[in-house]
Write a protein that holds these residues in place. Structure first.
Motif, PDB file in Angstrom:
ATOM      1  N   PHE A 436       0.860  -1.182   0.000  1.00 10.05           N
ATOM      2  CA  PHE A 436       0.000   0.000   0.000  1.00 10.05           C
ATOM      3  C   PHE A 436       0.897   1.234   0.000  1.00 10.05           C
ATOM      4  CE2 PHE A 436      -2.139   3.361   2.422  1.00 10.05           C
ATOM      5  CZ  PHE A 436      -3.329   3.493   1.725  1.00 10.05           C
ATOM      6  N   ILE A 437       0.746   2.080  -1.012  1.00  7.31           N
ATOM      7  CA  ILE A 437       1.541   3.310  -1.126  1.00  7.31           C
ATOM      8  C   ILE A 437       0.584   4.483  -1.257  1.00  7.31           C
ATOM      9  CG2 ILE A 437       3.234   4.579  -2.490  1.00  7.31           C
ATOM     10  CD1 ILE A 437       4.401   1.920  -3.378  1.00  7.31           C
ATOM     11  N   ASP A 438       0.697   5.449  -0.348  1.00  9.76           N
ATOM     12  CA  ASP A 438      -0.203   6.601  -0.331  1.00  9.76           C
ATOM     13  C   ASP A 438       0.610   7.889  -0.178  1.00  9.76           C
ATOM     14  OD1 ASP A 438      -2.192   8.450  -0.031  1.00  9.76           O
ATOM     15  OD2 ASP A 438      -2.995   7.644   1.828  1.00  9.76           O
ATOM     16  N   THR A 439       0.473   8.763  -1.152  1.00  6.78           N
ATOM     17  CA  THR A 439       1.057  10.107  -1.125  1.00  6.78           C
ATOM     18  C   THR A 439       2.581  10.087  -1.123  1.00  6.78           C
ATOM     19  OG1 THR A 439      -0.867  10.814   0.169  1.00  6.78           O
ATOM     20  CG2 THR A 439       0.938  12.375  -0.038  1.00  6.78           C
ATOM     21  N   MET A 440       3.129   9.875  -2.306  1.00  8.74           N
ATOM     22  CA  MET A 440       4.545  10.136  -2.573  1.00  8.74           C
ATOM     23  C   MET A 440       4.560  11.230  -3.643  1.00  8.74           C
ATOM     24  SD  MET A 440       6.677   6.575  -2.476  1.00  8.74           S
ATOM     25  CE  MET A 440       6.749   5.572  -1.000  1.00  8.74           C
ATOM     26  N   PRO A 441       4.539  12.499  -3.238  1.00  7.10           N
ATOM     27  CA  PRO A 441       4.262  13.607  -4.156  1.00  7.10           C
ATOM     28  C   PRO A 441       5.321  13.835  -5.223  1.00  7.10           C
ATOM     29  CG  PRO A 441       4.960  14.436  -2.018  1.00  7.10           C
ATOM     30  CD  PRO A 441       4.786  12.964  -1.861  1.00  7.10           C
ATOM     31  N   ASN A 442       6.563  13.376  -4.981  1.00  5.24           N
ATOM     32  CA  ASN A 442       7.644  13.638  -5.936  1.00  5.24           C
ATOM     33  C   ASN A 442       8.020  12.435  -6.788  1.00  5.24           C
ATOM     34  OD1 ASN A 442       7.820  16.226  -4.774  1.00  5.24           O
ATOM     35  ND2 ASN A 442       9.261  15.485  -3.218  1.00  5.24           N
ATOM     36  N   LEU A 443       7.383  11.288  -6.553  1.00 10.65           N
ATOM     37  CA  LEU A 443       7.771  10.058  -7.241  1.00 10.65           C
ATOM     38  C   LEU A 443       7.424  10.135  -8.727  1.00 10.65           C
ATOM     39  CD1 LEU A 443       8.944   7.204  -6.787  1.00 10.65           C
ATOM     40  CD2 LEU A 443       6.585   6.393  -6.547  1.00 10.65           C
ATOM     41  N   GLU A 444       8.469  10.084  -9.561  1.00 14.06           N
ATOM     42  CA  GLU A 444       8.290  10.139 -11.011  1.00 14.06           C
ATOM     43  C   GLU A 444       8.518   8.789 -11.676  1.00 14.06           C
ATOM     44  OE1 GLU A 444      10.853  13.126 -12.562  1.00 14.06           O
ATOM     45  OE2 GLU A 444       9.890  14.781 -11.465  1.00 14.06           O
ATOM     46  N   GLU A 445       9.396   7.983 -11.096  1.00 13.22           N
ATOM     47  CA  GLU A 445       9.730   6.693 -11.700  1.00 13.22           C
ATOM     48  C   GLU A 445       9.768   5.609 -10.635  1.00 13.22           C
ATOM     49  OE1 GLU A 445      13.253   4.570 -14.399  1.00 13.22           O
ATOM     50  OE2 GLU A 445      13.640   6.431 -13.336  1.00 13.22           O
ATOM     51  N   TRP A 446       9.020   4.536 -10.907  1.00  9.88           N
ATOM     52  CA  TRP A 446       9.043   3.356 -10.027  1.00  9.88           C
ATOM     53  C   TRP A 446       9.329   2.141 -10.891  1.00  9.88           C
ATOM     54  CZ3 TRP A 446       4.260   0.502  -7.655  1.00  9.88           C
ATOM     55  CH2 TRP A 446       4.723  -0.549  -6.833  1.00  9.88           C
ATOM     56  N   ARG A 447      10.512   1.564 -10.701  1.00 11.72           N
ATOM     57  CA  ARG A 447      10.910   0.398 -11.482  1.00 11.72           C
ATOM     58  C   ARG A 447      10.749  -0.871 -10.657  1.00 11.72           C
ATOM     59  NH1 ARG A 447      15.686   3.246 -12.538  1.00 11.72           N
ATOM     60  NH2 ARG A 447      16.926   1.552 -11.659  1.00 11.72           N
ATOM     61  N   VAL A 448      10.094  -1.854 -11.254  1.00 12.13           N
ATOM     62  CA  VAL A 448       9.950  -3.174 -10.633  1.00 12.13           C
ATOM     63  C   VAL A 448      10.651  -4.171 -11.547  1.00 12.13           C
ATOM     64  CG1 VAL A 448       8.356  -4.953  -9.845  1.00 12.13           C
ATOM     65  CG2 VAL A 448       7.756  -2.542  -9.552  1.00 12.13           C
ATOM     66  N   GLU A 449      11.818  -4.626 -11.120  1.00 10.13           N
ATOM     67  CA  GLU A 449      12.580  -5.551 -11.942  1.00 10.13           C
ATOM     68  C   GLU A 449      11.958  -6.941 -11.926  1.00 10.13           C
ATOM     69  OE1 GLU A 449      16.570  -5.462 -10.508  1.00 10.13           O
ATOM     70  OE2 GLU A 449      16.929  -3.382 -11.130  1.00 10.13           O
ATOM     71  N   ARG A 450      12.235  -7.690 -12.974  1.00  3.05           N
ATOM     72  CA  ARG A 450      11.700  -9.048 -13.071  1.00  3.05           C
ATOM     73  C   ARG A 450      12.233  -9.902 -11.915  1.00  3.05           C
ATOM     74  NH1 ARG A 450      11.211 -12.479 -18.651  1.00  3.05           N
ATOM     75  NH2 ARG A 450      10.138 -14.296 -17.785  1.00  3.05           N
ATOM     76  N   GLY A 451      11.324 -10.600 -11.235  1.00  2.00           N
ATOM     77  CA  GLY A 451      11.721 -11.422 -10.088  1.00  2.00           C
ATOM     78  C   GLY A 451      11.537 -10.725  -8.754  1.00  2.00           C
ATOM     79  N   ALA A 452      11.126  -9.450  -8.771  1.00  2.00           N
ATOM     80  CA  ALA A 452      10.838  -8.743  -7.516  1.00  2.00           C
ATOM     81  C   ALA A 452       9.419  -9.068  -7.058  1.00  2.00           C
ATOM     82  CB  ALA A 452      11.000  -7.242  -7.718  1.00  2.00           C
ATOM     83  N   MET A 453       9.208  -9.106  -5.773  1.00  2.00           N
ATOM     84  CA  MET A 453       7.879  -9.335  -5.167  1.00  2.00           C
ATOM     85  C   MET A 453       7.128 -10.492  -5.843  1.00  2.00           C
ATOM     86  SD  MET A 453       6.658  -5.379  -4.578  1.00  2.00           S
ATOM     87  CE  MET A 453       6.714  -4.938  -6.333  1.00  2.00           C
ATOM     88  N   PRO A 454       7.692 -11.695  -5.860  1.00  2.00           N
ATOM     89  CA  PRO A 454       7.097 -12.813  -6.603  1.00  2.00           C
ATOM     90  C   PRO A 454       5.751 -13.296  -6.074  1.00  2.00           C
ATOM     91  CG  PRO A 454       8.886 -13.591  -5.221  1.00  2.00           C
ATOM     92  CD  PRO A 454       8.926 -12.103  -5.150  1.00  2.00           C
ATOM     93  N   LYS A 455       5.361 -12.916  -4.824  1.00  2.00           N
ATOM     94  CA  LYS A 455       4.103 -13.380  -4.244  1.00  2.00           C
ATOM     95  C   LYS A 455       3.078 -12.262  -4.066  1.00  2.00           C
ATOM     96  CE  LYS A 455       6.214 -17.225  -1.709  1.00  2.00           C
ATOM     97  NZ  LYS A 455       6.405 -17.866  -0.386  1.00  2.00           N
ATOM     98  N   LEU A 456       3.358 -11.098  -4.639  1.00  2.00           N
ATOM     99  CA  LEU A 456       2.470  -9.951  -4.450  1.00  2.00           C
ATOM    100  C   LEU A 456       1.071 -10.257  -4.971  1.00  2.00           C
ATOM    101  CD1 LEU A 456       2.469  -6.988  -3.462  1.00  2.00           C
ATOM    102  CD2 LEU A 456       2.797  -6.317  -5.848  1.00  2.00           C
TER     103      LEU A 456
END
Length: 517
Positions: A436-456
């Motif tokens: 859960f992500i709420d209010t990151m006012p400056n976030l422009e880029e969010w990269r999720v590489e392959r193999g990250a968070m495999p059970k999300l």
């Protein structure tokens, strides 16, 4: 031997040690009708010492001849398969005598083929949970304790195994037998005007004085559970517990008694302790357990003198902890859940380098900012739930967060991170199911590489308005629900069903909730 019940049934005989479980099972095992009914019978004594491999080898030797060298080389699966094959379609009776643990049964049951031919497994155990686990559909047979007449008959049978007990036992011996039998239903005799606990403690002390037993510590406990209850020998008690006792009564008892030796103080249902309560003056306490302190706004300054505390429990409280809690250098236990809220004029000044040593802490909530945009250095390694709010971090927290191997739930809210780029790298957050992500006012880029968070399984993003490109989640096949609210129009257009250029990144998610401002 019920012919109508053809499934593989487990019959359990349950009772304390020495009650006759094995004797009863042996009588059944040797009974002529039983031996004629079953093609194969196996008796295995389990006890708490035997290894699984040893038990399996013993069973296999019972059902077929096999060379010892070959037997020693066989793996667990080899043994199980060969036992299964040897029993085959035979109607068998297997007795497992004295099972102590559920896991022993769970591993051994694979050896028993269920071909619906009326085969049976009979187990004896001291533990009801083992019996219920073995076959939830069968009611365990619980051996009752012996009454006085049965106990005397058993004693006489043991004392005169080869003679006529009634003819050889004099009245004097019978009297001795009665007294001996009574000393065996309980260890502590009931004496007038004394509680069983007091009598037991006196007996224990006498045994110590005789050097018959040695103890490192002797704990004396007193419980005060109602308004009229005045614990005896309170001044010499090491451990005192108050249960639903009026605060005035507790203060009266505490002030009237010196209790110099008090090491443990527990109070349950203590709703309104005054700030000057004498319960806070016992400086030698090792354990302080106060629950349901719903009306307390602050703890007294005197608590800082309790430098010997090893265990501190405060439940359901809403107050300020004095900075002097840093004096509690002997604390060994922090509850399983820790919630800290720092006010605007009071930043979090926590030395997070010590966090990895709190390996019992499972849930952690930190609301407040680190001064000068400082970074969190470490987290408790066994966390399963983490909530951060208003941290105002200037460095990407993910490199630290994704090391948490057991983290299942992660909530980042209200300006946790003020940077522009956030990266979830390959292999990171291996157990995470909810993010859960709420209010990151400056976030422009969010990269999720392959193999990250495999059970999300659940992802929710709110008010990250500068995020223009959605991370590539097409490889996160476990994702079941995605919720986006108050995001930029540009990002929402790119995720439009079928038409959006980034639709392919989320098209595999079963449940989607996408809302603009």
């Amino acid at each position: 031997m019920d012919q109508q019940q053809q499934r593989l049934c487990v019959i359990s005989i349950v009772g304390i040690g020495g009650l006759g479980k094995t004797t009863l099972a042996r009588k059944l095992y040797l009974d002529n009708a039983v031996s004629n009914h079953f093609d194969k019978r196996i008796w295995v004594t389990v006890s708490q010492e035997n290894s699984l491999m040893g038990l399996l080898r013993k069973m296999l030797e019972e059902v077929r001849e096999i060379e010892k060298e070959k037997l020693e080389k066989m793996t667990k699966n080899d043994l199980i398969e060969m036992i299964n094959g040897s029993l085959g379609t035979h109607r068998f009776l297997i007795v497992l005598d004295d099972i102590w643990r559920e896991d022993v049964w769970n591993q051994m049951q694979r050896s028993f083929p269920n071909v619906n031919n009326g085969s049976r497994v009979l187990i004896t155990t001291r533990f009801l949970n083992v019996a219920k686990e073995a076959d939830p559909r069968s009611t365990p047979y619980q051996l009752p304790l012996l009454n006085d007449d049965e106990s005397m008959k058993l004693l006489l049978k043991k004392a005169f195994p080869y003679e006529d007990a009634e003819a050889n036992c004099t009245s004097e011996l019978l009297d001795i037998g009665c007294r001996l039998m009574q000393k065996c239903e309980g260890f502590i005799p009931q004496k007038n005007m004394k509680t069983m606990e007091d009598t037991g403690e006196a007996i224990l002390e006498e045994l110590i004085q005789r050097s018959l037993i040695h103890l490192r510590k002797i704990c004396s406990s007193q419980v005060c559970s109602n308004e009229n209850d005045q614990p005896t020998y309170l001044a010499s008690s090491r451990r005192v517990a108050f249960h639903n006792v009026n605060d005035t009564k507790i203060n009266e008892i505490s002030r009237a008694s010196t209790m110099h030796g008090l090491r443990t103080l527990m109070a349950f249902g203590l709703l309104y302790p005054p700030i000057d309560s004498p319960i806070f003056r016992f400086e030698l306490l090792r354990v302080l357990d106060l629950t349901e302190l719903t009306s307390v706004q602050r703890l007294p300054k005197e608590i800082e003198l309790m430098i010997h505390l090893r265990y501190l429990r405060l439940v359901g409280v809403d107050f300020r902890l004095p900075s002097s809690v840093g004096n509690f250098q002997s604390l060994e236990t922090v509850l399983l859940s820790l919630f800290i809220l720092a006010l605007e004029d009071c930043p979090l000044e926590i030395d997070t380098k010590d966090f990895p040593f709190h390996n019992h802490l499972l849930s952690l909530t930190l609301f407040g900012f680190w001064p000068k945009g400082g970074a969190i250095s470490e987290f408790p390694t066994c966390l399963t739930k983490l909530e951060l709010g208003d941290s105002r971090l200037e460095q990407d927290p993910m490199p630290k967060l994704e090391r948490l191997q057991y983290l299942v739930t992660l909530e980042l809210s209200q300006n946790v991170y003020l940077g522009k780029t956030m990266v979830c790298s390959t292999g990171g957050l291996p157990s995470l199911k909810s993010l859960f992500i709420d209010t990151m006012p400056n976030l422009e880029e969010w990269r999720v590489e392959r193999g990250a968070m495999p059970k999300l399984a659940f992802l929710k993003l709110i008010s990250c308005e500068m995020l223009k490109v959605f991370p590539d989640l097409q490889h996160v096949m476990s994702l079941q629900e995605l919720e986006l609210r108050h995001m930029s129009q540009e990002l929402m257009l790119s995720l439009q069903r079928e038409a959006g250029e980034d639709w392919y990144k989320i098209q595999h998610v079963p449940k989607l909730t996408l809302e603009e401002w």
